[in-house]
Design an enzyme around this catalytic site. Structure first.
Site, PDB file in Angstrom:
ATOM      1  N   GLU A   1       0.483  42.717  -9.240  1.00 48.30           N
ATOM      2  CA  GLU A   1       1.248  43.768  -9.915  1.00 48.30           C
ATOM      3  C   GLU A   1       0.351  44.649 -10.784  1.00 48.30           C
ATOM      4  O   GLU A   1       0.509  45.864 -10.832  1.00 48.30           O
ATOM      5  CB  GLU A   1       2.381  43.164 -10.767  1.00 48.30           C
ATOM      6  CG  GLU A   1       3.520  42.585  -9.950  1.00 48.30           C
ATOM      7  CD  GLU A   1       4.247  43.631  -9.113  1.00 48.30           C
ATOM      8  OE1 GLU A   1       4.112  44.829  -9.377  1.00 48.30           O
ATOM      9  OE2 GLU A   1       4.942  43.228  -8.150  1.00 48.30           O
TER      10      GLU A   1
ATOM     11  N   TYR B   1       8.277  46.392 -16.709  1.00 49.81           N
ATOM     12  CA  TYR B   1       8.284  46.298 -15.247  1.00 49.81           C
ATOM     13  C   TYR B   1       7.544  45.036 -14.782  1.00 49.81           C
ATOM     14  O   TYR B   1       8.066  44.247 -13.980  1.00 49.81           O
ATOM     15  CB  TYR B   1       7.645  47.551 -14.606  1.00 49.81           C
ATOM     16  CG  TYR B   1       7.290  47.265 -13.189  1.00 49.81           C
ATOM     17  CD1 TYR B   1       8.296  47.174 -12.226  1.00 49.81           C
ATOM     18  CD2 TYR B   1       5.978  46.967 -12.817  1.00 49.81           C
ATOM     19  CE1 TYR B   1       8.000  46.819 -10.921  1.00 49.81           C
ATOM     20  CE2 TYR B   1       5.680  46.608 -11.513  1.00 49.81           C
ATOM     21  CZ  TYR B   1       6.690  46.533 -10.575  1.00 49.81           C
ATOM     22  OH  TYR B   1       6.411  46.155  -9.298  1.00 49.81           O
TER      23      TYR B   1
ATOM     24  N   ASP C   1      10.396  50.164 -11.585  1.00 48.82           N
ATOM     25  CA  ASP C   1       9.204  51.023 -11.542  1.00 48.82           C
ATOM     26  C   ASP C   1       9.609  52.422 -11.057  1.00 48.82           C
ATOM     27  O   ASP C   1      10.800  52.720 -10.913  1.00 48.82           O
ATOM     28  CB  ASP C   1       8.110  50.409 -10.651  1.00 48.82           C
ATOM     29  CG  ASP C   1       8.501  50.403  -9.169  1.00 48.82           C
ATOM     30  OD1 ASP C   1       9.666  50.716  -8.834  1.00 48.82           O
ATOM     31  OD2 ASP C   1       7.621  50.104  -8.337  1.00 48.82           O
TER      32      ASP C   1
END
Ligand code: SF4
Length: 352
Positions: free
Chosen positions: A37, A120, A138
């Site tokens: 991520e 997020y 996102d």
């Protein structure tokens, strides 16, 4: 406000049938999901894949990341840019070692307390790796939501973002939060595409969409224009020593601001001229190609000079390195035009 509860099951079913195979999906351990991520912020998936594999081979655990030396870390990130991301990654790994016995915490709130982890990323790790019922909102998700709801407000503005995020909080199903969140993101990446007409005919939730198949779909989400980038004219000095084993001069940037703490080729704003201490050492000088490098808020217009000098003691924050040592340094891609010249220059073939 339109009720979107009907999107949950078709979206999850579509994701489970269409999910693309990525290494962090086939083995979604918290550490792997977290690193992926962070890497995927500002980087395309295809570009991130080889970096991810290399990162996992070199630093396969939170413990190894916490203990990694800076050069190894920067080398693993070299080319991805936004180096503060990897510094925060290590800072957070150290927090995890000190506060959570080396295991990433499962709770959204505890994840949020780690360096570099925002809403997020905390939502993505908690839902994908731990199955927690939290959203991961996102830019892709905001775009899909704006279109589903015909939302005309700017999704980058906090009130609009907050309103759309609150809707996703309500939708996340308890039995498969990770698949739902990834389904929304995947839909945004592959079907509900940005800056163009989305592929509404292929969309599993088109029945619930306020703008499906209309020209408005391509116009949303609304974005108010952002400030133009600052332009900086900079001169980059490739300073090479005239000796049997030539060396190049590197400079360490300030620990705050753009490319914080990175090693670079010495450079100045072009209108300030070359530094006095460097100017008086020059035996030979020629121009190198010009170019530009675009950061998020600033654009560098670059001119280059290759300087041949006798070895001298440079100021603090500068260092001479030979070709072998250079391999240990991660120089920002902004200098690629000039670092590409180094193999030849350090072989003493081109500076005379
Ligand atoms: Fe996006 Fe079209 Fe699906 Fe609506 S129908 S969510 S605009 S792809």
């Amino acid at each position: 406000m339109k009720n979107l509860s009907g999107i949950v099951r078709p979206l999850v079913a579509w994701y489970q049938a269409h999910e693309r195979d990525f290494p962090w999906r086939s083995d979604p351990s918290p550490y792997r999901v977290w690193v992926s991520e962070i890497m995927l912020q500002q980087t395309r998936i295809e570009a991130a894949l080889p970096y991810f594999e290399r990162f996992m081979q070199t630093l396969p655990t939170v413990e190894s990341l916490a203990a990694a030396d800076e050069n190894t870390l920067m080398k693993l990130w070299e080319g991805l840019g936004y180096y503060s991301r990897v510094r925060n990654l290590q800072k957070a790994a150290r927090q995890v070692m000190e506060q959570h016995e080396g295991r990433l915490p499962a709770s959204y709130e505890e994840l949020l307390a780690l360096a570099g982890i925002g809403e997020y990323t905390a939502g993505a790790i908690a839902s994908i790796a731990f199955g927690s019922r939290v959203p991961a909102v996102d830019g892709n998700v905001l775009r899909v939501l704006a279109r589903l709801l015909d939302e005309e407000g700017d999704v980058m503005k906090p009130p609009v973002r907050k309103r759309l995020s609150a809707i996703v909080w309500e939708l996340v199903p308890a039995d498969c939060p990770g698949d739902f969140n990834q389904g929304l993101m995947e839909l945004g990446e592959t079907v509900c595409l940005p800056n163009t007409m989305p592929r509404c005919a292929e969309c599993p939730i088109r029945e619930h969409c306020a703008v499906a198949g209309t020209a408005k779909a391509a116009e949303l989400p609304t974005r108010t224009t952002s400030k133009p980038r600052k332009i900086e004219e900079r001169t980059v000095f490739t300073v090479i020593t005239d000796e049997a084993v030539p060396r190049v001069l590197l400079h360490r940037r300030d620990t705050k601001g753009l490319l914080a703490g990175m090693w670079e080729l010495p450079n100045v704003l072009s209108d300030s001229g070359s530094p006095h201490w460097l100017e008086k050492q020059v035996k030979n000088c020629h121009d190198a190609p010009g170019g530009k490098h675009v950061f998020s808020h600033v654009e560098w217009r670059l001119q280059g000079q290759v300087l041949l000098v006798d070895p001298f003691d440079p100021p603090a924050d500068y260092r001479w390195v030979d070709q072998t040592e250079l391999a240990l340094y991660a120089l920002p891609t902004a200098f690629r035009l000039y670092t590409a010249l180094l193999p030849q220059l350090l072989n003493k073939e081109d500076v005379q």
